[in-house]
Design an enzyme around this catalytic site. Structure first.
Site, short mmCIF file in Angstrom:
data_model
loop_
_atom_site.label_atom_id
_atom_site.label_comp_id
_atom_site.label_asym_id
_atom_site.label_seq_id
_atom_site.Cartn_x
_atom_site.Cartn_y
_atom_site.Cartn_z
N CYS A 1 0.83 -1.21 0.00
CA CYS A 1 0.00 0.00 0.00
C CYS A 1 0.86 1.26 0.00
CB CYS A 1 -0.96 0.02 1.18
SG CYS A 1 -2.16 1.37 1.05
N CYS B 1 -5.41 2.10 -5.00
CA CYS B 1 -5.06 2.73 -3.72
C CYS B 1 -6.15 3.72 -3.37
CB CYS B 1 -3.70 3.43 -3.82
SG CYS B 1 -3.28 4.36 -2.32
#
Length: 491
Positions: free
Chosen positions: A241, A435
Protein backbone atom coordinates in the site's frame (compact mmCIF):
# COMPACT_ATOMS: atom_id res chain seq x y z
CA UNK A 1 -23.89 1.77 10.64
CA UNK A 2 -25.39 5.27 10.77
CA UNK A 3 -28.35 5.30 8.36
CA UNK A 4 -28.33 9.09 7.91
CA UNK A 5 -24.59 8.99 7.26
CA UNK A 6 -25.02 6.32 4.57
CA UNK A 7 -27.95 8.16 3.00
CA UNK A 8 -25.89 11.35 2.80
CA UNK A 9 -23.05 9.59 1.04
CA UNK A 10 -25.37 7.69 -1.30
CA UNK A 11 -26.99 10.99 -2.19
CA UNK A 12 -23.57 12.47 -3.00
CA UNK A 13 -22.76 9.39 -5.04
CA UNK A 14 -25.97 9.73 -7.05
CA UNK A 15 -25.29 13.44 -7.58
CA UNK A 16 -21.83 12.73 -9.00
CA UNK A 17 -23.07 9.92 -11.21
CA UNK A 18 -26.03 11.91 -12.53
CA UNK A 19 -23.58 14.40 -14.02
CA UNK A 20 -22.29 11.50 -16.09
CA UNK A 21 -25.82 10.42 -17.06
CA UNK A 22 -25.45 7.19 -15.10
CA UNK A 23 -27.33 5.46 -12.32
CA UNK A 24 -25.73 3.96 -9.23
CA UNK A 25 -26.70 0.47 -10.45
CA UNK A 26 -25.00 0.99 -13.82
CA UNK A 27 -21.88 2.36 -12.15
CA UNK A 28 -21.61 -0.66 -9.91
CA UNK A 29 -21.92 -2.93 -12.91
CA UNK A 30 -19.08 -1.10 -14.61
CA UNK A 31 -16.99 -1.51 -11.47
CA UNK A 32 -17.67 -5.25 -11.56
CA UNK A 33 -19.50 -5.24 -8.23
CA UNK A 34 -22.93 -6.22 -7.04
CA UNK A 35 -24.65 -2.92 -6.31
CA UNK A 36 -27.06 -4.48 -3.81
CA UNK A 37 -24.44 -6.47 -1.99
CA UNK A 38 -21.74 -3.83 -1.72
CA UNK A 39 -23.49 -2.12 1.21
CA UNK A 40 -24.72 -5.33 2.81
CA UNK A 41 -21.42 -7.08 3.38
CA UNK A 42 -21.95 -9.61 0.60
CA UNK A 43 -20.27 -7.90 -2.32
CA UNK A 44 -19.02 -10.26 -4.98
CA UNK A 45 -18.02 -9.94 -8.57
CA UNK A 46 -20.92 -9.40 -10.92
CA UNK A 47 -20.09 -12.63 -12.73
CA UNK A 48 -19.80 -14.82 -9.61
CA UNK A 49 -22.95 -16.78 -10.43
CA UNK A 50 -21.66 -17.59 -13.89
CA UNK A 51 -18.27 -18.60 -12.52
CA UNK A 52 -19.87 -21.16 -10.23
CA UNK A 53 -21.44 -22.84 -13.26
CA UNK A 54 -18.09 -23.38 -14.99
CA UNK A 55 -17.17 -27.06 -15.25
CA UNK A 56 -14.58 -28.06 -12.68
CA UNK A 57 -11.25 -29.44 -13.81
CA UNK A 58 -10.31 -33.02 -12.96
CA UNK A 59 -6.61 -32.10 -12.84
CA UNK A 60 -4.72 -33.86 -10.05
CA UNK A 61 -1.76 -32.86 -7.94
CA UNK A 62 -0.72 -31.97 -4.39
CA UNK A 63 -0.84 -28.19 -3.99
CA UNK A 64 0.94 -26.52 -1.07
CA UNK A 65 0.37 -22.85 -0.29
CA UNK A 66 2.91 -21.10 1.96
CA UNK A 67 1.00 -18.29 3.66
CA UNK A 68 -2.60 -18.16 4.80
CA UNK A 69 -3.33 -14.46 4.56
CA UNK A 70 -5.59 -12.79 2.00
CA UNK A 71 -3.55 -13.97 -1.00
CA UNK A 72 -3.05 -17.55 0.14
CA UNK A 73 -6.51 -18.24 1.50
CA UNK A 74 -8.31 -16.58 -1.43
CA UNK A 75 -6.26 -18.71 -3.82
CA UNK A 76 -7.07 -21.85 -1.85
CA UNK A 77 -10.77 -20.99 -1.96
CA UNK A 78 -10.77 -20.38 -5.69
CA UNK A 79 -8.91 -23.60 -6.35
CA UNK A 80 -11.60 -25.54 -4.45
CA UNK A 81 -14.20 -23.95 -6.72
CA UNK A 82 -12.34 -24.93 -9.88
CA UNK A 83 -11.03 -28.43 -9.08
CA UNK A 84 -13.35 -31.38 -8.60
CA UNK A 85 -11.08 -33.20 -6.14
CA UNK A 86 -8.48 -30.72 -4.82
CA UNK A 87 -5.56 -31.69 -2.59
CA UNK A 88 -4.57 -28.41 -0.94
CA UNK A 89 -2.46 -27.70 2.14
CA UNK A 90 -1.92 -24.22 3.57
CA UNK A 91 1.08 -23.63 5.84
CA UNK A 92 0.31 -20.73 8.18
CA UNK A 93 1.28 -20.34 11.85
CA UNK A 94 -0.63 -17.14 12.66
CA UNK A 95 -4.21 -17.51 13.89
CA UNK A 96 -5.09 -13.95 12.79
CA UNK A 97 -3.45 -14.19 9.37
CA UNK A 98 -6.65 -13.23 7.53
CA UNK A 99 -7.08 -9.97 9.47
CA UNK A 100 -8.03 -6.98 7.33
CA UNK A 101 -4.74 -5.11 6.92
CA UNK A 102 -6.11 -2.20 4.80
CA UNK A 103 -8.08 -1.16 7.87
CA UNK A 104 -4.94 -0.46 9.90
CA UNK A 105 -4.86 3.10 8.57
CA UNK A 106 -8.36 3.71 9.94
CA UNK A 107 -7.38 2.18 13.29
CA UNK A 108 -4.35 4.50 13.36
CA UNK A 109 -6.65 7.52 13.15
CA UNK A 110 -9.20 6.30 15.69
CA UNK A 111 -11.94 5.66 13.12
CA UNK A 112 -11.95 1.89 13.68
CA UNK A 113 -10.81 -0.22 16.62
CA UNK A 114 -8.33 -3.06 16.32
CA UNK A 115 -11.17 -5.54 16.88
CA UNK A 116 -12.83 -4.24 13.70
CA UNK A 117 -10.02 -5.69 11.56
CA UNK A 118 -9.18 -8.89 13.47
CA UNK A 119 -10.34 -12.06 11.73
CA UNK A 120 -9.57 -15.67 12.64
CA UNK A 121 -7.75 -17.69 10.00
CA UNK A 122 -9.79 -20.81 10.71
CA UNK A 123 -13.05 -19.04 9.87
CA UNK A 124 -11.89 -18.76 6.25
CA UNK A 125 -10.34 -22.16 5.58
CA UNK A 126 -12.21 -23.69 2.61
CA UNK A 127 -13.81 -27.09 3.08
CA UNK A 128 -11.32 -29.88 2.47
CA UNK A 129 -8.23 -27.68 2.78
CA UNK A 130 -5.66 -28.82 5.35
CA UNK A 131 -3.84 -26.25 7.50
CA UNK A 132 -0.40 -26.83 9.01
CA UNK A 133 0.02 -24.36 11.88
CA UNK A 134 3.78 -24.10 11.41
CA UNK A 135 6.20 -21.87 9.52
CA UNK A 136 8.00 -22.97 6.36
CA UNK A 137 11.70 -22.23 6.88
CA UNK A 138 13.69 -24.43 4.46
CA UNK A 139 12.97 -24.87 0.76
CA UNK A 140 14.23 -27.56 -1.60
CA UNK A 141 12.56 -26.80 -4.93
CA UNK A 142 14.83 -29.30 -6.73
CA UNK A 143 13.10 -32.11 -4.84
CA UNK A 144 9.71 -30.40 -4.42
CA UNK A 145 9.98 -30.35 -0.64
CA UNK A 146 9.99 -27.84 2.21
CA UNK A 147 10.61 -28.09 5.94
CA UNK A 148 8.74 -26.33 8.73
CA UNK A 149 10.10 -24.80 11.93
CA UNK A 150 8.95 -27.92 13.79
CA UNK A 151 10.87 -30.23 11.49
CA UNK A 152 7.96 -31.47 9.39
CA UNK A 153 8.95 -32.22 5.79
CA UNK A 154 6.19 -31.41 3.32
CA UNK A 155 6.29 -32.56 -0.30
CA UNK A 156 4.31 -31.03 -3.14
CA UNK A 157 3.63 -31.21 -6.84
CA UNK A 158 2.83 -27.51 -7.05
CA UNK A 159 3.88 -24.72 -4.70
CA UNK A 160 2.25 -21.31 -4.26
CA UNK A 161 4.19 -18.73 -2.23
CA UNK A 162 1.86 -16.24 -0.59
CA UNK A 163 3.84 -15.53 2.57
CA UNK A 164 3.58 -11.74 2.50
CA UNK A 165 6.55 -9.63 3.55
CA UNK A 166 8.52 -8.56 6.60
CA UNK A 167 8.81 -5.06 8.04
CA UNK A 168 12.53 -4.35 8.31
CA UNK A 169 12.78 -2.03 11.31
CA UNK A 170 16.16 -3.49 12.27
CA UNK A 171 17.94 -1.66 9.45
CA UNK A 172 17.16 1.68 11.14
CA UNK A 173 19.94 2.61 13.55
CA UNK A 174 18.50 3.08 17.00
CA UNK A 175 15.72 0.55 16.35
CA UNK A 176 17.84 -2.57 15.72
CA UNK A 177 16.24 -4.36 18.66
CA UNK A 178 12.88 -4.24 16.86
CA UNK A 179 14.14 -6.80 14.34
CA UNK A 180 11.90 -7.74 11.47
CA UNK A 181 8.17 -7.91 12.06
CA UNK A 182 4.99 -9.16 10.40
CA UNK A 183 1.74 -7.22 10.21
CA UNK A 184 -0.05 -10.04 12.05
CA UNK A 185 1.02 -11.81 15.20
CA UNK A 186 2.71 -10.80 18.44
CA UNK A 187 4.71 -7.61 17.90
CA UNK A 188 5.57 -6.91 21.53
CA UNK A 189 9.27 -6.64 20.70
CA UNK A 190 8.60 -4.03 18.02
CA UNK A 191 6.33 -1.92 20.21
CA UNK A 192 8.89 -2.00 23.02
CA UNK A 193 11.61 -0.82 20.64
CA UNK A 194 9.48 2.07 19.35
CA UNK A 195 8.73 3.19 22.90
CA UNK A 196 6.05 5.59 24.08
CA UNK A 197 7.48 8.94 23.10
CA UNK A 198 6.03 9.71 19.68
CA UNK A 199 7.38 6.94 17.42
CA UNK A 200 4.76 4.76 15.73
CA UNK A 201 3.79 2.80 12.64
CA UNK A 202 0.44 1.63 11.27
CA UNK A 203 2.10 -1.31 9.52
CA UNK A 204 1.09 -3.74 12.27
CA UNK A 205 -2.35 -4.07 13.86
CA UNK A 206 -1.01 -3.41 17.36
CA UNK A 207 1.10 -0.58 15.99
CA UNK A 208 -1.98 1.03 14.45
CA UNK A 209 -3.65 1.14 17.86
CA UNK A 210 -0.51 2.66 19.33
CA UNK A 211 -0.40 5.21 16.49
CA UNK A 212 -3.79 6.53 17.52
CA UNK A 213 -2.67 6.75 21.15
CA UNK A 214 0.45 8.70 20.18
CA UNK A 215 -1.44 10.88 17.71
CA UNK A 216 -3.90 11.98 20.38
CA UNK A 217 -1.02 12.79 22.73
CA UNK A 218 0.66 15.15 20.28
CA UNK A 219 -2.58 16.66 19.00
CA UNK A 220 -3.22 17.62 22.63
CA UNK A 221 0.26 19.13 22.78
CA UNK A 222 -0.45 21.22 19.70
CA UNK A 223 -3.84 22.20 21.10
CA UNK A 224 -2.13 23.48 24.26
CA UNK A 225 -0.34 26.04 22.09
CA UNK A 226 3.05 24.34 21.74
CA UNK A 227 4.51 24.06 18.26
CA UNK A 228 4.53 20.36 17.37
CA UNK A 229 6.40 18.60 14.57
CA UNK A 230 4.64 15.67 12.88
CA UNK A 231 7.09 13.76 10.62
CA UNK A 232 6.11 10.99 8.17
CA UNK A 233 8.51 8.73 6.24
CA UNK A 234 8.51 6.55 3.09
CA UNK A 235 11.43 4.09 2.66
CA UNK A 236 13.79 3.05 -0.12
CA UNK A 237 12.09 -0.30 -0.85
CA UNK A 238 8.75 -1.24 -2.42
CA UNK A 239 6.04 -1.33 0.25
CA UNK A 240 2.57 -2.72 0.69
CA UNK A 241 0.00 0.00 0.00
CA UNK A 242 2.26 2.75 -1.29
CA UNK A 243 -0.33 5.38 -0.33
CA UNK A 244 -0.47 4.45 3.37
CA UNK A 245 2.36 6.78 4.49
CA UNK A 246 0.37 9.69 3.06
CA UNK A 247 -3.01 8.42 4.28
CA UNK A 248 -2.00 8.55 7.93
CA UNK A 249 -0.60 12.04 7.36
CA UNK A 250 -3.89 13.24 5.88
CA UNK A 251 -5.80 11.69 8.79
CA UNK A 252 -3.52 13.28 11.39
CA UNK A 253 -4.20 16.58 9.63
CA UNK A 254 -7.95 15.96 9.83
CA UNK A 255 -7.78 15.15 13.53
CA UNK A 256 -5.70 18.27 14.22
CA UNK A 257 -8.26 20.43 12.43
CA UNK A 258 -11.09 18.83 14.40
CA UNK A 259 -9.38 19.88 17.63
CA UNK A 260 -8.55 23.39 16.44
CA UNK A 261 -4.86 22.57 16.76
CA UNK A 262 -3.69 22.68 13.16
CA UNK A 263 -2.04 26.11 13.33
CA UNK A 264 0.39 24.84 15.96
CA UNK A 265 1.37 21.72 14.00
CA UNK A 266 3.85 21.29 11.18
CA UNK A 267 3.31 18.17 9.03
CA UNK A 268 6.26 17.12 6.88
CA UNK A 269 6.59 14.17 4.51
CA UNK A 270 10.00 12.63 3.76
CA UNK A 271 9.76 10.19 0.83
CA UNK A 272 12.79 8.35 -0.52
CA UNK A 273 11.61 8.88 -4.09
CA UNK A 274 11.36 11.95 -6.25
CA UNK A 275 7.58 12.14 -6.64
CA UNK A 276 4.38 11.81 -4.66
CA UNK A 277 3.07 8.99 -6.84
CA UNK A 278 4.35 6.95 -9.78
CA UNK A 279 1.41 7.93 -11.99
CA UNK A 280 1.79 11.57 -13.13
CA UNK A 281 -1.91 12.42 -12.87
CA UNK A 282 -2.06 11.24 -9.25
CA UNK A 283 1.24 12.92 -8.43
CA UNK A 284 -0.14 16.25 -9.61
CA UNK A 285 -3.37 15.78 -7.66
CA UNK A 286 -1.54 14.90 -4.44
CA UNK A 287 0.83 17.83 -4.85
CA UNK A 288 -2.17 20.11 -5.10
CA UNK A 289 -3.64 18.57 -1.96
CA UNK A 290 -0.36 19.03 -0.07
CA UNK A 291 -0.23 22.68 -1.04
CA UNK A 292 -3.87 23.19 -0.08
CA UNK A 293 -3.30 21.67 3.36
CA UNK A 294 -0.02 23.53 3.91
CA UNK A 295 2.03 20.34 4.23
CA UNK A 296 5.79 20.37 3.76
CA UNK A 297 7.77 17.73 1.90
CA UNK A 298 11.34 16.83 1.01
CA UNK A 299 12.00 14.30 -1.76
CA UNK A 300 14.87 11.77 -1.78
CA UNK A 301 15.15 11.42 1.97
CA UNK A 302 15.47 7.91 3.41
CA UNK A 303 15.19 7.34 7.17
CA UNK A 304 18.36 5.63 8.42
CA UNK A 305 18.49 6.42 12.13
CA UNK A 306 16.32 7.47 15.05
CA UNK A 307 17.85 9.18 18.08
CA UNK A 308 15.07 8.42 20.55
CA UNK A 309 16.70 10.23 23.47
CA UNK A 310 16.90 13.56 21.63
CA UNK A 311 13.91 12.93 19.35
CA UNK A 312 15.86 13.35 16.12
CA UNK A 313 15.14 11.48 12.88
CA UNK A 314 18.22 11.11 10.66
CA UNK A 315 17.72 10.92 6.91
CA UNK A 316 20.06 10.13 4.05
CA UNK A 317 19.41 13.05 1.71
CA UNK A 318 20.33 12.41 -1.95
CA UNK A 319 20.73 14.65 -4.96
CA UNK A 320 22.74 14.97 -8.16
CA UNK A 321 25.17 17.63 -9.29
CA UNK A 322 26.56 18.54 -12.67
CA UNK A 323 30.11 17.27 -13.10
CA UNK A 324 32.88 17.81 -15.68
CA UNK A 325 32.37 17.52 -19.42
CA UNK A 326 32.77 13.98 -20.80
CA UNK A 327 34.30 14.29 -24.31
CA UNK A 328 33.46 10.66 -25.15
CA UNK A 329 29.78 10.82 -24.17
CA UNK A 330 29.63 14.48 -25.21
CA UNK A 331 27.72 15.36 -22.10
CA UNK A 332 28.34 16.47 -18.55
CA UNK A 333 28.86 13.79 -15.93
CA UNK A 334 26.22 13.43 -13.22
CA UNK A 335 27.70 13.14 -9.75
CA UNK A 336 25.51 11.58 -7.04
CA UNK A 337 25.68 13.34 -3.69
CA UNK A 338 24.25 12.63 -0.28
CA UNK A 339 24.44 13.82 3.29
CA UNK A 340 22.84 13.11 6.65
CA UNK A 341 20.00 15.42 7.61
CA UNK A 342 18.88 15.64 11.24
CA UNK A 343 15.19 16.41 11.71
CA UNK A 344 13.60 17.11 15.12
CA UNK A 345 10.25 15.43 15.68
CA UNK A 346 7.52 15.21 18.27
CA UNK A 347 5.41 12.63 16.43
CA UNK A 348 7.27 10.31 14.02
CA UNK A 349 5.37 7.88 11.82
CA UNK A 350 7.71 5.30 10.29
CA UNK A 351 6.95 3.33 7.17
CA UNK A 352 9.67 0.68 7.39
CA UNK A 353 11.62 -0.89 4.56
CA UNK A 354 9.94 -4.12 3.44
CA UNK A 355 11.29 -7.39 2.06
CA UNK A 356 10.41 -11.03 1.61
CA UNK A 357 10.99 -13.09 4.76
CA UNK A 358 14.65 -14.10 4.96
CA UNK A 359 13.94 -17.83 4.76
CA UNK A 360 12.30 -17.27 1.37
CA UNK A 361 14.17 -14.29 -0.06
CA UNK A 362 17.56 -15.90 0.64
CA UNK A 363 16.52 -19.39 -0.55
CA UNK A 364 16.74 -20.82 -4.08
CA UNK A 365 13.21 -19.48 -4.59
CA UNK A 366 14.25 -15.90 -3.84
CA UNK A 367 16.35 -13.30 -5.61
CA UNK A 368 19.02 -10.72 -4.92
CA UNK A 369 16.30 -8.08 -4.67
CA UNK A 370 14.70 -9.94 -1.79
CA UNK A 371 11.50 -11.03 -3.54
CA UNK A 372 10.27 -14.16 -5.34
CA UNK A 373 11.02 -13.70 -9.05
CA UNK A 374 8.05 -14.51 -11.26
CA UNK A 375 6.82 -13.74 -14.72
CA UNK A 376 4.89 -10.55 -14.04
CA UNK A 377 1.94 -11.65 -16.17
CA UNK A 378 1.57 -15.38 -15.43
CA UNK A 379 2.94 -15.23 -11.84
CA UNK A 380 4.93 -18.40 -12.55
CA UNK A 381 8.43 -18.63 -11.03
CA UNK A 382 11.15 -17.82 -13.55
CA UNK A 383 13.23 -20.92 -12.63
CA UNK A 384 10.78 -23.49 -11.29
CA UNK A 385 7.72 -24.01 -13.48
CA UNK A 386 5.68 -25.72 -10.74
CA UNK A 387 6.09 -22.74 -8.39
CA UNK A 388 3.98 -19.58 -8.38
CA UNK A 389 3.99 -16.49 -6.16
CA UNK A 390 1.26 -14.00 -5.38
CA UNK A 391 0.71 -10.84 -3.40
CA UNK A 392 3.25 -8.78 -1.52
CA UNK A 393 6.08 -11.30 -1.85
CA UNK A 394 5.97 -11.55 -5.65
CA UNK A 395 8.56 -9.58 -7.59
CA UNK A 396 6.25 -7.69 -9.93
CA UNK A 397 6.58 -3.99 -10.85
CA UNK A 398 3.43 -3.05 -8.93
CA UNK A 399 0.79 -4.84 -6.98
CA UNK A 400 1.39 -4.86 -3.22
CA UNK A 401 -2.25 -4.16 -2.40
CA UNK A 402 -5.34 -6.22 -1.66
CA UNK A 403 -6.93 -4.85 -4.82
CA UNK A 404 -4.04 -6.26 -6.85
CA UNK A 405 -4.47 -9.67 -5.23
CA UNK A 406 -8.11 -9.59 -6.33
CA UNK A 407 -6.87 -9.67 -9.93
CA UNK A 408 -3.80 -11.85 -9.35
CA UNK A 409 -5.39 -14.84 -7.66
CA UNK A 410 -7.76 -15.49 -10.56
CA UNK A 411 -4.85 -15.40 -13.00
CA UNK A 412 -2.77 -17.71 -10.82
CA UNK A 413 -5.54 -20.27 -10.42
CA UNK A 414 -6.26 -20.34 -14.16
CA UNK A 415 -2.57 -20.76 -14.97
CA UNK A 416 -1.94 -23.40 -12.32
CA UNK A 417 -4.83 -25.51 -13.57
CA UNK A 418 -3.61 -25.05 -17.15
CA UNK A 419 -0.16 -26.27 -16.06
CA UNK A 420 -1.70 -29.25 -14.26
CA UNK A 421 -3.49 -30.14 -17.50
CA UNK A 422 -0.36 -29.73 -19.61
CA UNK A 423 -1.72 -26.64 -21.35
CA UNK A 424 -0.26 -23.22 -22.14
CA UNK A 425 -0.51 -20.53 -19.45
CA UNK A 426 -2.77 -17.99 -21.11
CA UNK A 427 -4.12 -15.92 -18.21
CA UNK A 428 -2.29 -12.60 -17.80
CA UNK A 429 -2.08 -10.17 -14.89
CA UNK A 430 -2.07 -6.64 -16.30
CA UNK A 431 -0.64 -4.96 -13.23
CA UNK A 432 -3.91 -3.59 -11.87
CA UNK A 433 -3.40 -1.78 -8.58
CA UNK A 434 -5.81 0.30 -6.53
CA UNK A 435 -5.06 2.73 -3.72
CA UNK A 436 -8.02 4.38 -1.96
CA UNK A 437 -6.04 7.44 -0.91
CA UNK A 438 -7.77 8.90 2.14
CA UNK A 439 -7.36 12.67 1.99
CA UNK A 440 -9.68 13.59 4.87
CA UNK A 441 -12.23 11.99 7.16
CA UNK A 442 -14.96 11.72 4.57
CA UNK A 443 -13.08 11.93 1.26
CA UNK A 444 -10.98 9.49 -0.75
CA UNK A 445 -9.20 9.74 -4.09
CA UNK A 446 -9.51 6.30 -5.68
CA UNK A 447 -6.20 5.85 -7.49
CA UNK A 448 -6.45 2.94 -9.93
CA UNK A 449 -3.73 2.13 -12.46
CA UNK A 450 -1.77 -0.66 -14.11
CA UNK A 451 1.51 -1.18 -15.97
CA UNK A 452 0.55 1.47 -18.48
CA UNK A 453 1.28 3.91 -15.60
CA UNK A 454 -1.95 5.72 -16.38
CA UNK A 455 -5.24 6.04 -14.47
CA UNK A 456 -7.60 3.11 -15.11
CA UNK A 457 -10.77 4.15 -13.23
CA UNK A 458 -13.57 1.64 -12.65
CA UNK A 459 -16.08 4.48 -12.38
CA UNK A 460 -16.79 7.06 -15.13
CA UNK A 461 -15.59 9.84 -12.84
CA UNK A 462 -12.43 11.92 -12.71
CA UNK A 463 -10.12 9.66 -10.64
CA UNK A 464 -8.01 12.58 -9.39
CA UNK A 465 -10.95 14.13 -7.52
CA UNK A 466 -11.53 13.35 -3.82
CA UNK A 467 -15.06 12.03 -3.26
CA UNK A 468 -17.46 11.00 -0.51
CA UNK A 469 -18.56 8.00 -2.56
CA UNK A 470 -15.05 6.60 -2.49
CA UNK A 471 -14.89 7.15 1.27
CA UNK A 472 -18.09 5.13 1.45
CA UNK A 473 -16.48 2.32 -0.52
CA UNK A 474 -13.30 2.42 1.58
CA UNK A 475 -14.99 2.42 4.98
CA UNK A 476 -18.05 0.26 4.33
CA UNK A 477 -17.73 -1.76 1.12
CA UNK A 478 -14.16 -2.93 0.63
CA UNK A 479 -13.85 -4.89 3.87
CA UNK A 480 -16.93 -7.10 3.31
CA UNK A 481 -15.99 -7.54 -0.34
CA UNK A 482 -12.56 -8.72 0.77
CA UNK A 483 -13.59 -10.87 3.72
CA UNK A 484 -16.66 -12.49 2.21
CA UNK A 485 -15.99 -12.12 -1.49
CA UNK A 486 -12.30 -12.71 -2.07
CA UNK A 487 -11.82 -15.13 0.81
CA UNK A 488 -14.61 -17.26 -0.64
CA UNK A 489 -12.77 -17.26 -3.98
CA UNK A 490 -15.53 -15.42 -5.82
CA UNK A 491 -14.92 -11.65 -5.76
Amino acid sequence: MDKKYIEKMLSKMDEDLSKQGMSRRDAMKLAGLSGAGIFMGTATSASAAEEEKVAKSDAKGKIVIVGGGLAGMSTAARLTLNLDNPDITVIEPQKLSTSYQPGQTLVGAGIWDEDDIAYERDDFVPDGVKVIEEKAILFNPQENKLTTDKGQVVSYDYLIIAAGLQLDFERIKGLEEAGRAYSAGDNTKLLKALGDDGICSIYTAEGATKTWEQMQKYIAQAKSGKKTNFVFTHPSTPIKCGGAPKKIMYLANARLKEEGARENAELTFYPNGGAMFGVPEYHDAILGQFKRENFKWHYRHNLIEVDKENKIAVFDSKWQEKGPWDPVMKDYEVIPKHEKIRVPYDFLHITPAQLAPREIGESDLGSAKGWVPVNKETLQHIRYENVFAIGDIAQVPMGKTGGSIRKQYKVLVDNLIALMNGKTLEAKYAGYTVCPLITDIGTVMLAEFDWTVAPTPSFPLDPTVERWVHWLMKVYALKPMTMYGMLSGKA
